[in-house]
Design an enzyme around this catalytic site. Structure first.
Site, PDB file in Angstrom:
ATOM      1  CB  CYS A 197       6.265  -2.975 -13.620  1.00 14.65           C
ATOM      2  SG  CYS A 197       5.319  -1.349 -13.689  1.00 14.65           S
ATOM      3  CB  CYS A 350      -3.772  -2.870  14.573  1.00 15.02           C
ATOM      4  SG  CYS A 350      -3.233  -3.893  12.963  1.00 15.02           S
TER       5      CYS A 350
END
Ligand SMILES: [Zn+2]
Length: 392
Positions: A197, A350
């Site tokens: 927002c 990863c």
């Protein structure tokens, strides 16, 4: 599907309470029993912001006996356009305290409990355990998945809402009776893909539309009336002034509430949601290679030490040939640093490059300045180099 009430009724209402709640008491479905249940109810509001504001105010007015507020922020002038529980004189005050004062001004019979802390894996279960129902008004994905997972693991129902510009969504997630948030959204969107927002804006009054759905559902669950919003997603479009409903089914393959769950305890939500720290972002600049570059180095027999910083379960599903498994946690504890070779180039990877960037920052600050990581991680490797391998 109607559900039994979440809360047993309190022993009695005082004369003052009977006067205050008279417009509830004369509704047959609520009545004295329903109001006594509300009095006995303990509801936790995660956040006293856009959604938390109307939610807390109406829960207080409705006579919910105990209201918990998780909030660590302070009131900013830019909050006042939508966070109506706070006012001009609250600017720079603790949001939790400001919200408590407003709640008590609306209804002095509410017992308000403040949790002035950031919700995390270490405190979430202890806090949630004190409440019958959770109302989630958070605005970020890491906290959203944390709330969902803790609620599922503790068997608590929670009422979820989200808002953006002119659009809102709401649902009730309760794994014992229906889907959880992960059944609806198994994967967090890539970091930076969904603006907050603060970045994208929100029509202030939208908070009231979604917050009021959340409170309505909370009251229904606490008192056991009506059809709860379990297994249904409400989608609100303020510009078109339309509410739509979408059925949400429990996903038998859900990682958390499915038949063979792979998530059995709280996880690292920042990593799951691809939240990269500033240190990691800095470390990755100029020290990120592509899966193709890694393949080239391997084919050229370059003297590299390839480290997979994921968890053992992930390594079992799919791994890059030659990679040594040393989970990220071992770097953060410092244990793994002693095992780093001084004479080889260290290459980290990863799943997608978030966790490896964090470890990269640790290695750089420990003096391994030529360490690099693989952008896109093992997922990128599979997509570009070994498409026959499984992903997860
Ligand atoms: Zn689920």
């Amino acid at each position: 599907m109607s559900l039994p009430p979440l809360v047993e009724p309190a022993a009695e209402l005082t004369v003052d309470e009977v006067r205050r709640y008279s417009r509830h008491l004369i509704i047959p479905d609520v009545g004295m029993a329903g109001q006594k249940r509300l009095k006995n109810a303990k509801v936790l509001c995660v956040g006293a912001g856009g959604l938390g504001s109307p939610a807390l105010m109406y829960l207080a007015a409705a006579g919910v006996g105990t209201l918990g507020i998780v909030e660590f922020d302070t009131v900013d002038e830019s909050n006042l356009q939508r966070q109506i529980i706070h006012g001009q004189s609250d600017i720079d005050r603790s949001k939790a305290e400001s919200a408590r004062d407003s709640v008590l001004e609306i209804n002095p019979y509410v017992n308000v409990i403040l949790h002035e802390t950031r919700l995390d894996v270490d405190n979430v279960k202890e806090i949630f355990a004190q409440y019958d129902l959770i109302l989630d008004g958070t605005d970020n994905f890491a906290t959203r998945y944390l709330v969902n997972d803790a609620a599922v693991l503790l068997g608590k129902p929670y009422v979820w809402g989200s808002i953006y510009r002119f659009d809102g969504q709401a649902s009730v997630f309760w794994a014992e009776h229906g889907p959880c948030y992960r059944c609806l959204y198994p994967e967090a969107p890539p970091a930076g893909m969904v603006p907050s927002c603060a970045e994208g804006g929100v029509l202030g009054v939208l908070c009231a539309s979604i917050g009021s759905i959340q409170v309505t559902e909370a009251i229904k669950l606490l008192t056991g009336i009506g059809e709860p919003l379990v297994g249904r997603l409400m989608i609100y479009d303020a510009l078109e002034m339309q509410y739509r409903q979408v059925k949400v089914r429990k996903d038998p393959d859900c990682a958390l509430c499915g038949e063979n769950p792979t998530v059995t305890d709280l996880i690292d939500y920042e990593a799951f949601c691809g939240v990269v720290s500033e240190e990691a972002q800095e470390a990755a600049i100029g020290s990120t290679i592509t899966p193709k570059q890694l393949k080239q180095w391997q084919d050229d027999n370059e003297d590299i030490f390839l480290i997979d910083v994921r968890e053992p379960g992930e390594y079992e599903i799919v791994n890059i040939p030659g990679a040594v498994l040393i989970p990220k946690g071992e770097f953060l504890m410092g244990d793994a640093l002693e095992r780093m070779p001084q004479d080889k180039k260290i290459v980290l990877h990863c799943k997608t490059g978030v966790r490896s960037a964090e470890v990269l920052a640790v290695l750089h600050s420990a003096g391994f300045s030529d360490a690099v990581h693989v952008g896109g991680g093992v997922i990128g490797w599979v997509n570009q180099i070994e498409p026959a391998k499984p992903t997860y």
